[in-house]
Enzyme design. Structure first.
Site, PDB file in Angstrom:
ATOM      1  N   ASN A   1      27.340  18.815  -1.281  1.00 55.03           N
ATOM      2  CA  ASN A   1      28.023  17.762  -0.518  1.00 55.03           C
ATOM      3  C   ASN A   1      27.835  17.969   0.974  1.00 55.03           C
ATOM      4  O   ASN A   1      26.732  17.845   1.465  1.00 55.03           O
ATOM      5  CB  ASN A   1      29.492  17.633  -0.898  1.00 55.03           C
ATOM      6  CG  ASN A   1      30.079  16.330  -0.348  1.00 55.03           C
ATOM      7  OD1 ASN A   1      29.358  15.348  -0.204  1.00 55.03           O
ATOM      8  ND2 ASN A   1      31.345  16.310  -0.017  1.00 55.03           N
TER       9      ASN A   1
ATOM     10  N   GLY B   1      21.983  12.001   1.938  1.00 52.80           N
ATOM     11  CA  GLY B   1      22.563  11.297   3.080  1.00 52.80           C
ATOM     12  C   GLY B   1      23.796  10.495   2.712  1.00 52.80           C
ATOM     13  O   GLY B   1      24.050   9.431   3.270  1.00 52.80           O
TER      14      GLY B   1
ATOM     15  N   ARG C   1      26.740  17.347 -12.485  1.00 55.57           N
ATOM     16  CA  ARG C   1      27.620  17.161 -11.335  1.00 55.57           C
ATOM     17  C   ARG C   1      28.820  18.091 -11.462  1.00 55.57           C
ATOM     18  O   ARG C   1      29.288  18.375 -12.569  1.00 55.57           O
ATOM     19  CB  ARG C   1      28.099  15.716 -11.312  1.00 55.57           C
ATOM     20  CG  ARG C   1      28.996  15.380 -10.114  1.00 55.57           C
ATOM     21  CD  ARG C   1      28.574  14.097  -9.542  1.00 55.57           C
ATOM     22  NE  ARG C   1      29.424  13.563  -8.500  1.00 55.57           N
ATOM     23  CZ  ARG C   1      29.173  13.725  -7.202  1.00 55.57           C
ATOM     24  NH1 ARG C   1      28.155  14.453  -6.796  1.00 55.57           N
ATOM     25  NH2 ARG C   1      29.935  13.154  -6.296  1.00 55.57           N
TER      26      ARG C   1
ATOM     27  N   THR D   1      22.980  17.978   0.184  1.00 54.21           N
ATOM     28  CA  THR D   1      22.166  17.196  -0.791  1.00 54.21           C
ATOM     29  C   THR D   1      20.676  17.306  -0.490  1.00 54.21           C
ATOM     30  O   THR D   1      20.277  17.442   0.655  1.00 54.21           O
ATOM     31  CB  THR D   1      22.540  15.686  -0.771  1.00 54.21           C
ATOM     32  OG1 THR D   1      23.933  15.597  -0.881  1.00 54.21           O
ATOM     33  CG2 THR D   1      21.871  14.884  -1.864  1.00 54.21           C
TER      34      THR D   1
HETATM   35  O1  DON Z   1      27.165  12.791  -4.411  1.00 51.16           O
HETATM   36  C1  DON Z   1      27.226  12.272  -3.311  1.00 51.16           C
HETATM   37  O2  DON Z   1      27.139  11.073  -3.136  1.00 51.16           O
HETATM   38  C2  DON Z   1      27.404  13.144  -2.081  1.00 51.16           C
HETATM   39  N1  DON Z   1      27.989  14.394  -2.456  1.00 51.16           N
HETATM   40  C3  DON Z   1      26.103  13.297  -1.382  1.00 51.16           C
HETATM   41  C4  DON Z   1      26.241  14.080  -0.115  1.00 51.16           C
HETATM   42  C5  DON Z   1      25.079  14.002   0.756  1.00 51.16           C
HETATM   43  O3  DON Z   1      24.129  13.332   0.504  1.00 51.16           O
HETATM   44  C6  DON Z   1      25.176  14.799   2.008  1.00 51.16           C
HETATM   45  N2  DON Z   1      23.973  14.595   2.756  1.00 51.16           N
HETATM   46  N3  DON Z   1      23.640  14.482   3.783  1.00 51.16           N
END
Ligand code: DON
Length: 559
Positions: free
Chosen positions: A392, A462, A90, A372
Site C-alpha cells: 500500500n 498508483g 490480498r 505497489t
Molecule cells: O490496492 C490498492 O488499490 C492500493 N493498496 C494500491 C496502492 C498503490 O498503488 C500505492 N502506489 N503508489
C-alpha cells in the site's frame, strides 16, 4: 539451483519506439527485479516462475512498494490449455477488526484518525504475498520455488542497487522513519542513488522460504515475529489470523470491449469493473476512429469514469463478506441509461451518473460474526503473467520484521462512510473494515486477447489512479497502435468522481483549455500512476514490445 542466478539476463534490442524481444520478456519497475525474472526464464523457468522471482526481487530492491509483508493479485494465462486463472493473495483484516476502528473519536483530529490506518500496528492486514508466490509457482511453474527465491536471496546477500526512486520516497516518508532498525541500517547513512545495499535479515528470511516454503510465515517462527511486531505497535493480528490466511482462486472478470476480449481483476479489486464500465461507455460515445482524436476523446474518457467510481463507492466490497449486486450493476439497460447522460460538449455533474439500483437493499455493512508494483511476464511458450503486488503506502505501516516491511492495507478500507482514504477515494458502507475482510483495491492486472490469442499484458501502481492509467495505456496500444513505451508516456488524465477534478499530465495546452471550457475542473496531475506493459505480436524479432514506466526508473529485460 545456485547456478540459476548466475545465468545473465540478455538485454533488449531497441526499435525506434522502445525495447523489443523475440522470445520472452519481463517488465517491472526495477532493473534488478526485471533481471531476476529474466534470469529464471533463461534458466528454463516459465512465466509463473519468473513472475515469482521478479516479485521476490522487488521486495529486496524496491521495498517501499511491495514485498513479503504485503499482498496482491496474479492473473495468469496458460498457453497449453488456454486457461485463465486469478489468484487473490490480498491482505486480510484480522478477526478483531470492526467497522468503526478507524472512525474519528471524540476530540480526535481527522489527521490522527487517518494515521491509525496508515502507520503502526492497526494499519497492518495479514500478509498474502508468501502464500501467493508459493501458489503461483506450485500451480503453474516448472521449477521448484527455491529456484525463484535464489535471485532475490542473492540480491539481499550480495547487494542490490539503491535507486533514485527509493531515494525520492525516503524524502517523502521523513526522518522519523529512520527510527526503525532496518530503515536505519539500510538508509541511515544517506546512501546516494546507485549505491549497493544488502539486507542480511531478508537474506535469512528468503532462505527460510526457499527451504521450507511459505508455512513458517503463517504458523511458524516468522508468523510469531509478525504477530509480536504488530501487537507491539498496537495492532490486532493474532496467531490464529495468520494461520487462517488463504489464497483465493477467483474467476477473472471478462468483458469484450472495442473488439478485444479483456481478462482483468475481479472483486475485491474495483479496478476491472471500473475499467470495463468506462470502456462500455466509450464504445457508445466514440463510435468511429475519427472520434478518438483530440478533446473529444479526452472529454469522453473523463465522463466515462464518473459512474464507475461512484459505483465503487456505493456498492463494492469484499464479495466473500458483503453482497455485491454485480449483475444488476452491469446490466445492459443500466449502462444504456448511464450512456444517455452524455453531452458531447459539456461536462455533466458527477451525480448525473449515479444510476442507483432500484429495489436494492442497502448493501449489508457487516455480518455480525465475523506502495505497489506491477509486473508483466511473457515466456517463450506464450504463457502470460500479469501481477500487481503492494504494501500500500510507501514502506507500508513502516514496521519491519525479519527484513521485510509490513503493509498498511487497512487504509484501503473506508474509515467511515463518506470519509476519504489516502487516495481521496470516498468510503462506502460495503467497504468498512470487518473480521477477515479484504479491502477493496484499485489494482488492475489485465491481459487482453484478440481472436483467442493474448495481445497485451498491462497493469500499474498508483492507488486510485491505477485504473484510469491502465485503461489509457491499453487504449494507446490497442486503439492508437503505439509501442507500450510510447503509451506509458502519452498524455494522461484521471477523474475518480470524488474529488470532482480532472488531473491532467502532458496534455497539449489547447486541449487542456478546451476541456476546461467544456466545464471540466482541470488541474495539473501531481503524480501519475506507473504502468508496465508488454504487447504480444506475431513471431519474429519484434514479437514482444515491452515497457517499464520511466517514473520509477525500471527497464524491461528478456531475449
Ligand atoms: O490496492 C490498492 O488499490 C492500493 N493498496 C494500491 C496502492 C498503490 O498503488 C500505492 N502506489 N503508489
Amino acid at each position: 539451483m545456485l547456478a540459476l542466478a548466475l545465468v545473465g539476463a540478455p538485454r533488449a534490442t531497441r526499435s525506434a519506439d522502445g525495447p523489443t524481444f523475440a522470445e520472452y520478456a519481463v517488465a517491472s519497475d526495477n532493473i534488478d527485479a526485471s533481471e531476476a525474472g529474466a534470469s529464471i526464464l533463461a534458466a528454463g523457468g516459465n512465466a509463473a516462475d519468473a513472475a515469482a522471482a521478479t516479485m521476490l526481487a522487488l521486495g529486496v530492491a524496491s521495498p517501499s512498494s511491495s514485498g513479503l509483508g504485503g499482498g496482491g493479485f496474479a492473473l495468469y494465462y496458460r498457453a497449453s490449455d488456454r486457461s485463465l486463472s486469478f489468484l487473490d493473495f490480498r491482505e486480510r483484516a484480522p478477526q478483531g477488526a470492526t467497522p468503526d476502528m478507524f472512525a474519528r473519536k471524540p476530540g480526535e483530529t481527522q489527521e490522527s484518525a487517518d494515521a491509525r490506518a496508515r502507520v503502526g500496528g492497526l494499519a497492518v492486514a495479514v500478509p498474502g504475498e508468501p502464500l501467493g508466490i508459493a501458489e503461483l509457482v506450485s500451480r503453474f511453474g516448472k521449477l521448484p520455488l527455491k529456484a525463484s527465491v535464489e535471485p532475490a536471496r542473492k540480491l539481499a546477500h550480495d547487494g542490490f542497487t539503491f535507486t533514485a526512486h527509493t531515494q525520492r520516497i525516503l524524502g517523502f516518508v521523513g526522518q522519523e522513519f529512520l527510527r526503525d532498525p532496518l530503515a536505519a541500517q539500510l538508509y541511515g547513512n544517506a546512501p546516494t542513488a546507485g549505491a549497493k545495499l544488502t539486507n542480511a535479515a531478508l537474506d535469512k528470511t528468503l532462505q527460510v522460504l526457499a527451504t521450507q516454503g511459505p508455512q513458517p510465515f503463517y504458523r511458524g517462527p516468522i508468523a510469531q515475529q509478525i504477530v509480536a511486531a504488530v501487537r507491539r505497535h498496537g495492532g490486532l493480528i493474532t496467531a490464529q489470523d495468520m494461520r487462517d490466511y488463504q489464497v483465493i482462486a477467483r474467476k477473472p472478470l471478462l468483458g469484450t470491449r472495442l473488439g478485444y476480449d479483456f481478462a482483468t481483476a475481479p472483486l475485491p479489486s474495483a479496478g476491472g469493473y471500473t475499467m470495463l464500465t468506462s470502456m462500455d461507455l466509450l464504445e457508445r460515445w466514440l463510435p468511429t476512429k475519427a472520434h478518438w482524436q483530440g478533446p473529444e476523446r479526452y472529454h469522453a474518457l473523463i465522463e466515462s469514469w464518473k459512474g464507475g467510481y461512484l459505483d465503487r463507492q456505493n456498492y463494492l466490497g469484499d464479495p466473500d463478506v458483503v453482497n455485491v449486486p454485480l449483475e444488476a450493476l452491469s446490466a445492459p439497460d443500466r449502462a444504456a441509461e448511464r450512456a444517455s447522460h452524455y453531452h458531447p460538449l459539456l461536462a455533466a455533474p458527477v451525480d448525473a451518473y449515479i444510476q442507483p439500483l432500484p429495489n436494492t437493499p442497502e448493501p449489508a455493512a457487516q455480518p455480525d460474526n465475523k506502495g505497489t508494483s506491477h509486473i508483466c511476464v511473457v515466456d517463450a511458450e506464450g504463457n502470460v503473467a500479469a501481477v500487481t503486488t503492494t504494501v500500500n503506502l510507501p514502506f507500508g505501516a513502516r514496521i519491519s520484521v525479519a527484513g521485510m516491511w509490513l503493509n498498511d492495507e487497512m487504509d484501503d478500507f473506508a474509515s467511515e462512510v463518506g470519509e476519504q482514504n489516502a487516495f481521496g477515494l470516498r468510503g462506502g458502507a460495503p467497504n468498512l473494515p470487518g473480521p477477515g475482510k479484504r479491502p477493496v483495491s484499485s489494482m488492475t492486472p489485465t491481459i487482453v486477447f484478440k481472436d483467442g490469442a493474448p495481445v497485451l499484458c498491462v497493469g500499474g501502481s498508483g492507488g486510485s489512479r491505477i485504473v484510469t492509467a491502465v485503461e489509457q495505456v491499453a487504449l494507446g496500444v490497442l486503439v492508437d497502435g503505439l509501442h507500450p513505451a510510447r503509451a506509458v508516456v502519452a498524455p494522461r488524465l484521471h477523474h475518480q468522481a470524488v474529488p470532482a477534478h480532472v488531473d491532467a499530465r502532458d496534455l497539449p495546452q489547447a486541449t487542456y483549455d478546451e476541456l476546461a471550457k467544456r466545464g471540466h475542473p482541470m488541474r495539473p496531475m501531481g503524480f501519475a500512476a506507473q504502468v508496465q506493459a508488454i504487447a504480444i505480436g506475431a513471431p519474429g524479432p519484434e514479437r514482444l514490445k515491452a515497457a517499464s514506466d520511466p517514473q520509477k526508473g525500471g527497464e524491461p529485460r528478456g531475449k
